[in-house]
Scaffold this active site. Structure first.
Site, PDB file in Angstrom:
ATOM      1  N   VAL A   6     -22.483  67.349 -39.681  1.00 25.05           N
ATOM      2  CA  VAL A   6     -22.890  66.665 -40.910  1.00 25.05           C
ATOM      3  C   VAL A   6     -23.863  67.485 -41.754  1.00 25.05           C
ATOM      4  O   VAL A   6     -24.082  67.170 -42.927  1.00 25.05           O
ATOM      5  CB  VAL A   6     -23.504  65.281 -40.613  1.00 25.05           C
ATOM      6  N   CYS A  55     -24.273  57.167 -38.818  1.00 28.29           N
ATOM      7  CA  CYS A  55     -24.984  56.944 -37.554  1.00 28.29           C
ATOM      8  C   CYS A  55     -25.355  58.239 -36.850  1.00 28.29           C
ATOM      9  O   CYS A  55     -26.029  58.199 -35.816  1.00 28.29           O
ATOM     10  CB  CYS A  55     -24.126  56.100 -36.605  1.00 28.29           C
ATOM     11  N   TYR A  93     -38.985  62.800 -35.826  1.00 25.81           N
ATOM     12  CA  TYR A  93     -38.005  61.715 -35.886  1.00 25.81           C
ATOM     13  C   TYR A  93     -38.414  60.667 -36.916  1.00 25.81           C
ATOM     14  O   TYR A  93     -37.614  60.244 -37.751  1.00 25.81           O
ATOM     15  CB  TYR A  93     -37.869  61.073 -34.507  1.00 25.81           C
ATOM     16  N   SER A 109     -20.095  57.766 -30.021  1.00 25.29           N
ATOM     17  CA  SER A 109     -20.889  57.102 -28.984  1.00 25.29           C
ATOM     18  C   SER A 109     -21.926  56.188 -29.616  1.00 25.29           C
ATOM     19  O   SER A 109     -22.160  56.217 -30.828  1.00 25.29           O
ATOM     20  CB  SER A 109     -21.597  58.142 -28.100  1.00 25.29           C
ATOM     21  N   PHE A 150     -32.512  49.998 -28.912  1.00 25.82           N
ATOM     22  CA  PHE A 150     -31.128  49.644 -28.633  1.00 25.82           C
ATOM     23  C   PHE A 150     -30.590  50.432 -27.444  1.00 25.82           C
ATOM     24  O   PHE A 150     -31.036  51.544 -27.158  1.00 25.82           O
ATOM     25  CB  PHE A 150     -30.240  49.903 -29.859  1.00 25.82           C
ATOM     26  N   ASP A 197     -17.724  63.411 -35.851  1.00 24.83           N
ATOM     27  CA  ASP A 197     -18.651  63.674 -34.749  1.00 24.83           C
ATOM     28  C   ASP A 197     -18.422  65.092 -34.251  1.00 24.83           C
ATOM     29  O   ASP A 197     -17.375  65.691 -34.532  1.00 24.83           O
ATOM     30  CB  ASP A 197     -18.447  62.669 -33.606  1.00 24.83           C
TER      31      ASP A 197
END
Length: 253
Positions: free
Chosen positions: A58, A84, A159, A15, A192, A36
């Site tokens: 990951v 990503c 973050y 995504s 984004f 993913d």
């Protein structure tokens, strides 16, 4: 490096920015394997682009090593890695109840965003470092940071820390991998259009877009993917962090 027939791996590729990257690389001829956790979306996208999907956490060292081995069997040794995968739930260090942010949540964000990126990158490069070169290089790693690494807002301590870590390791890893002909680049996107922002009301989306000096709108995932393709194609891009943000500088909140 041209993308035609080159094996590539995109983490978080089911995504958002990762999905757009997977589509763009596949359109350029790359043989894309998506890593993913979202099996339904990942398999659907892989089928639509003629790629492959592997369900991978990951942060799991053994799972990543196994997936990289499986990807070799599917498409050959990958030369392109785009990381990503990431999360970014907002949380203040001191909550409304006066209690500190749960250490487990801080650790989870760091683990997925920073340690997960390093985990895949290090294992990918270890497999690639002694492969035959393609032209003058063996491959390229492109990691995803954020403008929050520089302009972190209130509620983004975890973050921003995770993305600052990705920025911080860009140059030393690029310097180390130079001897192997493997480039390391980092993209720091601004605001984004992602599944997270898509869930916000239209008014909130428009407000965020208007904060961007120019173009005054949300960035499109395809624009991120276009930069990925440009980095892959240009061998002089190495060891750098590129802000892709329409000149925005985030306020405190």
């Amino acid at each position: 490096m041209i993308t035609e027939a080159i094996p590539a791996i995109v983490t978080g590729g089911a995504s958002g920015l990762g999905a757009a990257t997977a589509r763009t690389l596949a359109k350029g001829g790359a043989k894309v394997t998506i890593f993913d956790l979202n099996a339904e979306a990942g398999r659907a996208l892989a089928d639509s682009i003629g790629g492959a999907f592997l369900q991978v956490n990951v942060t799991d060292a053994e799972a990543v090593a196994g997936a990289l081995e499986e990807a070799v069997g599917l498409h050959g040794k990958a030369r392109i890695l785009v990381n990503c995968a990431g999360i970014g739930p907002p949380n203040k260090v001191i909550g409304k109840d006066g209690q500190p942010l749960a250490l487990e949540l801080f650790h989870k964000i760091i683990a997925i965003n920073l340690i997960g990126t390093f985990n895949v990158m290090s294992k990918f490069a270890a497999r690639l470092h002694d492969a035959d070169p393609v032209g003058e290089e063996r491959g390229v790693v492109i990691n995803t940071a954020s403008v929050a690494a520089f302009d972190g807002q209130i509620g983004q301590a975890a973050y921003a820390a995770s993305k600052a870590g990705i920025v911080g390791m860009a140059l030393p890893v690029a310097r180390e991998f130079a001897r192997y002909g493997i480039r390391v680049m980092t993209i720091a996107p601004g605001i984004f259009w992602t599944p997270l922002l898509e869930s916000l009301p239209k008014e909130a989306q428009d407000s965020l877009g208007k904060q961007v000096p120019f173009p005054s709108r949300l960035g499109q995932p395809e624009e991120f993917a276009h930069l990925v393709s440009s980095i892959v194609a240009n061998p002089m891009l190495n060891g750098e962090v590129i802000r892709l943000d329409g000149a925005i500088r985030m306020g405190a909140k």
